[in-house]
Design an enzyme around this catalytic site. Structure first.
Site, PDB file in Angstrom:
ATOM      1  N   SER A   1     -70.254  -2.704 -14.946  1.00  9.99           N
ATOM      2  CA  SER A   1     -68.914  -3.072 -15.438  1.00  9.99           C
ATOM      3  C   SER A   1     -68.430  -2.112 -16.525  1.00  9.99           C
ATOM      4  O   SER A   1     -67.263  -1.670 -16.499  1.00  9.99           O
ATOM      5  CB  SER A   1     -68.903  -4.509 -15.962  1.00  9.99           C
ATOM      6  OG  SER A   1     -69.962  -4.728 -16.874  1.00  9.99           O
TER       7      SER A   1
ATOM      8  N   HIS B   1     -75.403  -7.714 -10.586  1.00  7.08           N
ATOM      9  CA  HIS B   1     -74.897  -7.568 -11.966  1.00  7.08           C
ATOM     10  C   HIS B   1     -74.462  -8.962 -12.450  1.00  7.08           C
ATOM     11  O   HIS B   1     -75.258  -9.877 -12.481  1.00  7.08           O
ATOM     12  CB  HIS B   1     -73.791  -6.515 -11.955  1.00  7.08           C
ATOM     13  CG  HIS B   1     -73.289  -6.070 -13.298  1.00  7.08           C
ATOM     14  ND1 HIS B   1     -74.001  -6.213 -14.452  1.00  7.08           N
ATOM     15  CD2 HIS B   1     -72.110  -5.479 -13.660  1.00  7.08           C
ATOM     16  CE1 HIS B   1     -73.305  -5.739 -15.477  1.00  7.08           C
ATOM     17  NE2 HIS B   1     -72.144  -5.295 -15.021  1.00  7.08           N
TER      18      HIS B   1
ATOM     19  N   HIS C   1     -84.532  -5.658 -14.563  1.00  3.40           N
ATOM     20  CA  HIS C   1     -83.443  -4.931 -15.218  1.00  3.40           C
ATOM     21  C   HIS C   1     -83.624  -3.439 -15.006  1.00  3.40           C
ATOM     22  O   HIS C   1     -84.755  -2.952 -14.926  1.00  3.40           O
ATOM     23  CB  HIS C   1     -83.392  -5.236 -16.727  1.00  3.40           C
ATOM     24  CG  HIS C   1     -82.064  -4.929 -17.325  1.00  3.40           C
ATOM     25  ND1 HIS C   1     -81.748  -3.678 -17.796  1.00  3.40           N
ATOM     26  CD2 HIS C   1     -80.969  -5.697 -17.475  1.00  3.40           C
ATOM     27  CE1 HIS C   1     -80.498  -3.697 -18.235  1.00  3.40           C
ATOM     28  NE2 HIS C   1     -80.002  -4.905 -18.059  1.00  3.40           N
TER      29      HIS C   1
ATOM     30  N   ARG D   1     -81.020 -11.290 -25.144  1.00  3.75           N
ATOM     31  CA  ARG D   1     -79.881 -12.187 -24.877  1.00  3.75           C
ATOM     32  C   ARG D   1     -80.385 -13.479 -24.220  1.00  3.75           C
ATOM     33  O   ARG D   1     -79.826 -14.552 -24.412  1.00  3.75           O
ATOM     34  CB  ARG D   1     -78.846 -11.490 -23.974  1.00  3.75           C
ATOM     35  CG  ARG D   1     -78.293 -10.202 -24.586  1.00  3.75           C
ATOM     36  CD  ARG D   1     -77.430  -9.441 -23.597  1.00  3.75           C
ATOM     37  NE  ARG D   1     -78.176  -9.040 -22.416  1.00  3.75           N
ATOM     38  CZ  ARG D   1     -77.645  -8.464 -21.335  1.00  3.75           C
ATOM     39  NH1 ARG D   1     -76.337  -8.236 -21.289  1.00  3.75           N
ATOM     40  NH2 ARG D   1     -78.391  -8.110 -20.300  1.00  3.75           N
TER      41      ARG D   1
ATOM     42  N   ASP E   1     -79.018 -13.449 -17.498  1.00  6.74           N
ATOM     43  CA  ASP E   1     -78.454 -14.406 -16.536  1.00  6.74           C
ATOM     44  C   ASP E   1     -79.398 -15.552 -16.203  1.00  6.74           C
ATOM     45  O   ASP E   1     -78.966 -16.568 -15.656  1.00  6.74           O
ATOM     46  CB  ASP E   1     -78.066 -13.660 -15.250  1.00  6.74           C
ATOM     47  CG  ASP E   1     -77.011 -12.608 -15.521  1.00  6.74           C
ATOM     48  OD1 ASP E   1     -76.040 -12.932 -16.227  1.00  6.74           O
ATOM     49  OD2 ASP E   1     -77.149 -11.463 -15.056  1.00  6.74           O
TER      50      ASP E   1
HETATM   51  N1  HAX Z   1     -86.739  -9.865  -7.528  1.00  2.26           N
HETATM   52  C1  HAX Z   1     -87.287  -9.183  -6.489  1.00  2.26           C
HETATM   53  N2  HAX Z   1     -87.344  -7.865  -6.402  1.00  2.26           N
HETATM   54  C2  HAX Z   1     -86.864  -7.168  -7.455  1.00  2.26           C
HETATM   55  C3  HAX Z   1     -86.328  -7.795  -8.594  1.00  2.26           C
HETATM   56  C4  HAX Z   1     -86.266  -9.199  -8.593  1.00  2.26           C
HETATM   57  N3  HAX Z   1     -85.720  -9.882  -9.606  1.00  2.26           N
HETATM   58  N4  HAX Z   1     -85.934  -6.839  -9.459  1.00  2.26           N
HETATM   59  C5  HAX Z   1     -86.215  -5.661  -8.876  1.00  2.26           C
HETATM   60  N5  HAX Z   1     -86.768  -5.856  -7.673  1.00  2.26           N
HETATM   61  C6  HAX Z   1     -87.137  -4.844  -6.683  1.00  2.26           C
HETATM   62  C7  HAX Z   1     -85.913  -3.989  -6.357  1.00  2.26           C
HETATM   63  O1  HAX Z   1     -85.077  -4.647  -5.410  1.00  2.26           O
HETATM   64  C8  HAX Z   1     -86.552  -2.734  -5.852  1.00  2.26           C
HETATM   65  O2  HAX Z   1     -86.981  -2.968  -4.522  1.00  2.26           O
HETATM   66  P1  HAX Z   1     -86.885  -1.816  -3.406  1.00  2.26           P
HETATM   67  O3  HAX Z   1     -87.827  -0.737  -3.877  1.00  2.26           O
HETATM   68  O4  HAX Z   1     -87.304  -2.500  -2.171  1.00  2.26           O
HETATM   69  O5  HAX Z   1     -85.470  -1.358  -3.397  1.00  2.26           O
HETATM   70  C9  HAX Z   1     -87.802  -2.621  -6.731  1.00  2.26           C
HETATM   71  O6  HAX Z   1     -88.051  -3.937  -7.248  1.00  2.26           O
HETATM   72  C10 HAX Z   1     -87.633  -1.661  -7.897  1.00  2.26           C
HETATM   73  O7  HAX Z   1     -86.487  -2.061  -8.642  1.00  2.26           O
HETATM   74  P2  HAX Z   1     -86.401  -1.784 -10.224  1.00  2.26           P
HETATM   75  O8  HAX Z   1     -86.466  -0.310 -10.417  1.00  2.26           O
HETATM   76  O9  HAX Z   1     -87.365  -2.637 -10.961  1.00  2.26           O
HETATM   77  O10 HAX Z   1     -84.952  -2.363 -10.559  1.00  2.26           O
HETATM   78  P3  HAX Z   1     -83.531  -1.671 -10.343  1.00  2.26           P
HETATM   79  O11 HAX Z   1     -83.229  -0.858 -11.537  1.00  2.26           O
HETATM   80  O12 HAX Z   1     -83.444  -0.989  -9.031  1.00  2.26           O
HETATM   81  O13 HAX Z   1     -82.572  -2.948 -10.269  1.00  2.26           O
HETATM   82  C11 HAX Z   1     -81.750  -5.059 -10.918  1.00  2.26           C
HETATM   83  C12 HAX Z   1     -82.284  -3.711 -11.399  1.00  2.26           C
HETATM   84  C13 HAX Z   1     -81.261  -5.854 -12.103  1.00  2.26           C
HETATM   85  C14 HAX Z   1     -80.570  -4.820  -9.973  1.00  2.26           C
HETATM   86  C15 HAX Z   1     -82.893  -5.826 -10.194  1.00  2.26           C
HETATM   87  O14 HAX Z   1     -83.942  -6.081 -11.109  1.00  2.26           O
HETATM   88  C16 HAX Z   1     -82.434  -7.113  -9.553  1.00  2.26           C
HETATM   89  O15 HAX Z   1     -81.941  -7.085  -8.421  1.00  2.26           O
HETATM   90  N6  HAX Z   1     -82.582  -8.298 -10.255  1.00  2.26           N
HETATM   91  C17 HAX Z   1     -82.114  -9.557  -9.747  1.00  2.26           C
HETATM   92  C18 HAX Z   1     -80.606  -9.690  -9.911  1.00  2.26           C
HETATM   93  C19 HAX Z   1     -80.239  -9.847 -11.370  1.00  2.26           C
HETATM   94  O16 HAX Z   1     -80.779 -10.671 -12.082  1.00  2.26           O
HETATM   95  N7  HAX Z   1     -79.246  -9.071 -11.826  1.00  2.26           N
HETATM   96  C20 HAX Z   1     -78.731  -9.133 -13.191  1.00  2.26           C
HETATM   97  C21 HAX Z   1     -79.256  -8.033 -14.070  1.00  2.26           C
HETATM   98  C22 HAX Z   1     -78.707  -8.082 -15.480  1.00  2.26           C
HETATM   99  C23 HAX Z   1     -77.261  -7.825 -15.447  1.00  2.26           C
HETATM  100  O17 HAX Z   1     -76.756  -6.770 -15.145  1.00  2.26           O
HETATM  101  N8  HAX Z   1     -76.507  -8.828 -15.700  1.00  2.26           N
HETATM  102  O18 HAX Z   1     -75.207  -8.730 -15.496  1.00  2.26           O
END
Ligand code: HAX
Length: 441
Positions: A241, A271, A318, A327, A375
């Site tokens: 964002s 996000h 994250h 947070r 979240d």
């Molecule tokens: N559950 C399962 N798998 C997860 C995970 C979770 N909570 N978090 C990361 N992973 C997986 C990723 O999908 C990725 O898998 P692939 O290799 O198959 O693609 C792997 O672990 C490596 O990811 P990472 O390097 O640890 O994390 P990223 O930087 O790629 O992604 C995210 C960060 C926040 C998008 C990710 O942790 C996620 O999808 N979390 C769940 C959704 C979430 O809570 N989002 C909110 C984040 C905070 C925010 O921005 N708030 O607005």
């Protein structure tokens, strides 16, 4: 000029020579390398954005203007009768880096009251959407509809545009958006969930308290709103964002265009929508329990079911953080000190997930960060206070995030940051450089 605008001008003028010197004298100093993994993998960790509004340390979490969350809450003047600061005092702090006096806070509160009225045509546009539109669509459309109010756009098209003064007009739009977005959000809440029974602004109240009043909430929710908007305000510049808002504004699109775009990014489930997803996940889990008590065993099973289905556990992981999000902790502490909330069944379940999920995610072995983010906790508080419409939770995030995004683009213009335009490469090029052991400079 208002006190805040004058103070900001002083700060911007003092800061400008630092950026000029860095660009002119040290522009070619190398600060980072980029590898193929980063190029394909979402530009992770590449240092290519500048902001002084907040900084995210992977271990420690966010600092706003150099202060941790507890330090920020401690330092800022509090709302009358509350232990939480007003959003207005935080806005002053984000923009200037200085803790305001009570008098300076009162001036911002007065300024916001002159800005907070949302034009009637915006309500007409939002009302014309199907009622089952997602509230984030309504929020984004509402901000977009308001674009014709933009003082920055008028300044640009008026033929007298110059780079040095442009920040002033961004400041005007940014302040209007920050003052109006909670009013628009409250309107959307009442339109969508309360049969369009609208509640008028109470001009005696600060921004957070007035939001609570306008959605028909309790006295105690005033602090929830203040805390929630401050906690969600800023997370340095690389998140979707904040980055989108910065990127779109870098083309000199005005703050309305820029923030509507930022909100559209916030609406993604990886996000800001994750807060809605967390509640959805919990409700689904409770349904499957069919009246049975949640235990560590059945929580563990539900987490594995989600992972084995190829889904992410919402609220965990994250892109930058490698520890529990402060947070999350701030909201958990709010729950623990609030009688009723600390014994609430949903809070206890979220606490049990907190005890269980990091172990499961570590065993799963994919995520770099098995700890909860903001979240994972935020929905519980809203639910407790009766805001059970969880598809609205990202709108609350969007109201808070406006503070950070708007402070940032005001400074972007103050310092004359360039239009953003990273370079792309082709897969053939990456394969060639991979075979050669790196790109020959
Ligand atoms: N559950 C399962 N798998 C997860 C995970 C979770 N909570 N978090 C990361 N992973 C997986 C990723 O999908 C990725 O898998 P692939 O290799 O198959 O693609 C792997 O672990 C490596 O990811 P990472 O390097 O640890 O994390 P990223 O930087 O790629 O992604 C995210 C960060 C926040 C998008 C990710 O942790 C996620 O999808 N979390 C769940 C959704 C979430 O809570 N989002 C909110 C984040 C905070 C925010 O921005 N708030 O607005």
């Amino acid at each position: 000029m208002t006190q805040l605008k004058e103070k900001l001008f002083e700060k911007i003028q003092a800061h400008r020579p630092r950026i000029t010197k860095l660009t002119k004298e040290f522009g070619s100093v190398i600060i980072d390398k980029v590898d193929i993994g980063q190029c394909i993998g979402g530009a992770r960790d590449i240092r290519s954005l500048v902001t002084d509004i907040s900084y995210l340390d992977p271990q420690e979490g966010i600092r706003f203007r150099g202060k941790t969350i507890p330090e920020t809450f401690e330092a800022l003047p509090k709302a009358a009768g509350s232990e939480y600061p007003t959003v207005e005092s935080f806005w002053y702090f984000l923009l200037t880096g200085e803790v305001p006096t009570l008098e300076q806070v009162a001036a911002v509160e007065a300024e916001f009251k002159t800005r907070q009225v949302v034009p009637e045509y915006v309500y007409t546009v939002v009302r014309s959407l199907p009622l089952d539109s997602h509230p984030m669509v309504m929020l984004s459309v509402g901000i977009m509809a308001m674009q014709k109010e933009s003082k920055f756009a008028a300044f640009y098209s008026g033929g007298k545009f110059n780079k040095m003064d442009a920040w002033e007009y961004v400041y005007e739009d940014a302040s209007d958006i920050v003052a109006r977005i909670p009013i628009l959000a409250a309107f959307i809440y009442n339109l969508k969930y309360r049969g369009d029974k609208q509640i008028a602004i109470d001009p005696k109240l600060d921004l957070g308290a007035n939001f609570a009043h306008m959605i028909g909430q309790s006295e105690q929710y005033k602090d929830v709103a203040r805390m929630y908007f401050i906690l969600h305000s800023d997370h340095e510049s690389g998140n979707v964002s904040a980055h989108t808002t910065h990127l779109v504004h870098s083309a000199l699109s005005d703050p309305y265009y820029a923030y509507a775009a930022g909100l559209n990014g916030l609406a993604g489930p990886l996000h800001g929508l994750a807060n809605q997803e967390v509640l959805g996940w919990i409700m689904e889990f409770q349904k499957k329990l069919n009246g049975a008590e949640p235990t560590k065993e059945n929580v563990t099973k539900a987490l594995w079911d989600t992972l084995n289905a190829g889904q992410v556990v919402p609220g965990y992981g994250h892109a930058v953080l490698r520890k529990t999000d402060p947070r999350y902790t701030a909201q958990r502490e709010f729950c623990l000190k609030t009688p009723g909330l600390k014994d609430d069944a949903l809070f206890k379940l979220v606490a049990m997930i907190f005890e269980t999920a990091p172990g499961v995610l570590t065993e799963h072995g994919k995520t770099k960060n098995p700890w909860p983010n903001v979240d994972a906790q935020s929905g519980v508080i809203q639910w407790y206070y009766g805001l059970k419409e969880w598809d609205f939770y990202t709108v609350l995030f969007g109201v808070g995030r406006a503070l950070g995004c708007m402070a940032n683009i005001t400074w972007d213009r103050g310092l004359g940051y360039a239009i953003e335009r990273p370079k792309s490469v082709t897969t053939d090029m990456l394969e060639k450089w991979a075979a050669e052991g790196g790109r020959k400079m």
